[in-house]
Write an enzyme that holds these catalytic residues in place. Sequence first.
Site, PDB file in Angstrom:
ATOM      1  N   HIS A 272       0.964  -1.308   0.131  1.00  0.00           N
ATOM      2  CA  HIS A 272       0.025   0.011  -0.069  1.00  0.00           C
ATOM      3  C   HIS A 272       0.911   1.295   0.099  1.00  0.00           C
ATOM      4  O   HIS A 272       1.455   1.597   1.012  1.00  0.00           O
ATOM      5  CB  HIS A 272      -0.890  -0.136   1.198  1.00  0.00           C
ATOM      6  CG  HIS A 272      -1.863   1.134   1.301  1.00  0.00           C
ATOM      7  ND1 HIS A 272      -1.641   2.148   2.170  1.00  0.00           N
ATOM      8  CD2 HIS A 272      -2.783   1.591   0.518  1.00  0.00           C
ATOM      9  CE1 HIS A 272      -2.978   2.660   2.351  1.00  0.00           C
ATOM     10  NE2 HIS A 272      -3.404   2.572   1.018  1.00  0.00           N
TER      11      HIS A 272
ATOM     12  N   GLU B 260       1.042  -0.329  -5.041  1.00  0.00           N
ATOM     13  CA  GLU B 260      -0.276   0.562  -4.758  1.00  0.00           C
ATOM     14  C   GLU B 260       0.093   2.052  -5.054  1.00  0.00           C
ATOM     15  O   GLU B 260       0.142   2.638  -3.652  1.00  0.00           O
ATOM     16  CB  GLU B 260      -1.213   0.071  -3.720  1.00  0.00           C
ATOM     17  CG  GLU B 260      -2.790   0.603  -4.181  1.00  0.00           C
ATOM     18  CD  GLU B 260      -3.057   1.806  -3.277  1.00  0.00           C
ATOM     19  OE1 GLU B 260      -4.317   2.301  -3.389  1.00  0.00           O
ATOM     20  OE2 GLU B 260      -2.167   2.350  -2.519  1.00  0.00           O
TER      21      GLU B 260
ATOM     22  N   ASP C  96      -1.417   5.648  -5.280  1.00  0.00           N
ATOM     23  CA  ASP C  96      -2.636   6.799  -5.468  1.00  0.00           C
ATOM     24  C   ASP C  96      -2.419   7.801  -6.483  1.00  0.00           C
ATOM     25  O   ASP C  96      -1.110   8.437  -6.646  1.00  0.00           O
ATOM     26  CB  ASP C  96      -3.093   7.660  -4.238  1.00  0.00           C
ATOM     27  CG  ASP C  96      -3.385   6.630  -3.105  1.00  0.00           C
ATOM     28  OD1 ASP C  96      -3.977   5.731  -3.257  1.00  0.00           O
ATOM     29  OD2 ASP C  96      -3.049   7.151  -2.000  1.00  0.00           O
TER      30      ASP C  96
ATOM     31  N   HIS D 146      -1.000  10.584  -1.934  1.00  0.00           N
ATOM     32  CA  HIS D 146      -2.246  10.317  -1.471  1.00  0.00           C
ATOM     33  C   HIS D 146      -3.470  10.905  -1.781  1.00  0.00           C
ATOM     34  O   HIS D 146      -4.519  10.475  -2.009  1.00  0.00           O
ATOM     35  CB  HIS D 146      -2.118  10.252   0.197  1.00  0.00           C
ATOM     36  CG  HIS D 146      -3.128  10.110   0.788  1.00  0.00           C
ATOM     37  ND1 HIS D 146      -4.019   8.718   0.674  1.00  0.00           N
ATOM     38  CD2 HIS D 146      -3.793  10.606   1.883  1.00  0.00           C
ATOM     39  CE1 HIS D 146      -4.817   8.933   1.523  1.00  0.00           C
ATOM     40  NE2 HIS D 146      -4.797   9.982   2.301  1.00  0.00           N
TER      41      HIS D 146
ATOM     42  N   GLU E 215      -4.569   3.496  -7.805  1.00  0.00           N
ATOM     43  CA  GLU E 215      -5.780   3.921  -7.275  1.00  0.00           C
ATOM     44  C   GLU E 215      -6.105   5.207  -7.775  1.00  0.00           C
ATOM     45  O   GLU E 215      -5.384   6.226  -7.634  1.00  0.00           O
ATOM     46  CB  GLU E 215      -6.067   4.051  -5.831  1.00  0.00           C
ATOM     47  CG  GLU E 215      -7.294   4.712  -5.302  1.00  0.00           C
ATOM     48  CD  GLU E 215      -7.611   4.642  -3.703  1.00  0.00           C
ATOM     49  OE1 GLU E 215      -8.260   5.368  -3.336  1.00  0.00           O
ATOM     50  OE2 GLU E 215      -6.596   3.933  -3.096  1.00  0.00           O
TER      51      GLU E 215
END
Length: 348
Positions: free
Chosen positions: A23, A50, A52, A65, A158
């Site tokens: 993450h 992952e 963002d 983020h 994401e």
Amino acid sequence: MHASESLAVRPATGLPRPVIVGHRGASAYRPEHTRASFELAIDLGADLVEPDVVVSRDGVLVVRHENELSRSTDVAGRPEFADRRTTRLVGDRQREGWFTEDFTLAELRTLRAVERMPGLRPLNTTYDGRFGILTLAEVVEVARRRSTPERPVRVLAELKKPTWFGAHDLPMTELVAAELRRLGADTADGSVVLQSFDAAALRQLRATLGPAGPTMLQLVDDGAGDDALITPAGLREVSTYAQGIAPSRHRILLRDAEQALTGVSDLISRAHRAGLLVTPWTLRPENAFLPVHLRRGEDPIGPGDMQTEARLLLALGVDGLITDAPDVAALARAELYDTAAEVPAVRS
């Protein structure tokens, strides 16, 4: 039957064993979204990393983020950007600070990353200022460079508030589709998997990139606003554009107001019946994030027993785990999948 054979029976939607997703990298150990964080996550066993994804003023996909920069960079201490401070309604929240859409990529390159949660992760602050801001393409390059035929590494990107960006003349879905095509990552077996809370954006990308386009996950928050997504009808609808859901782990491991574990839901089995993968988020090793029975000591920033939380989710049949500590999740997976192969067969 070998013990390993029973463990290897995954749902038809799944992989030979669950994947570990780093993450924002290995963000328990390095400031999130930095090259060091992504590379460490891969070293610690992550199958995917992952980031963002947000958008710069000149339409470049960068990894942060959120689009507000003051918590994850040194922008607040940069006098040359003092006049960029502003207040903006992002989604349904009024935010004050500095926003990626007000900076070109060249300007963002001058900023340095800092630990976003210094109170909870003070050791990570020793890396403040060492690393810059990456683009999505650079994260894909890290994953490809660290991949081997035996161990491919992919990127789970994401997309943050794509509909909001689109309404502000930064069409994220179009930019993402174009970038995936440019990178040769626009197919189901490509280097990039997409996820977002924004169902409309995922539907648009599926329409743009087609049924053979990248794997997509529908993110599901633990608030009541996302309840409709996990009804039988909601899961069937998700399956028309995505291959899986990425729910808050609180949707599976149920807690009360005192953060005591009270039971487990049937979400995994219901999603699997709808043909969907299940990859919950976000497992974190600090006591502050764990149910009370897995906390060790009174210090909220002290390490608790995240490995047992991972074990439980894996035993319930998830297809992956999104975690800040990929090493801990990988140990839990190894207990259930790797070491099981060493158990002798039961002879009749």
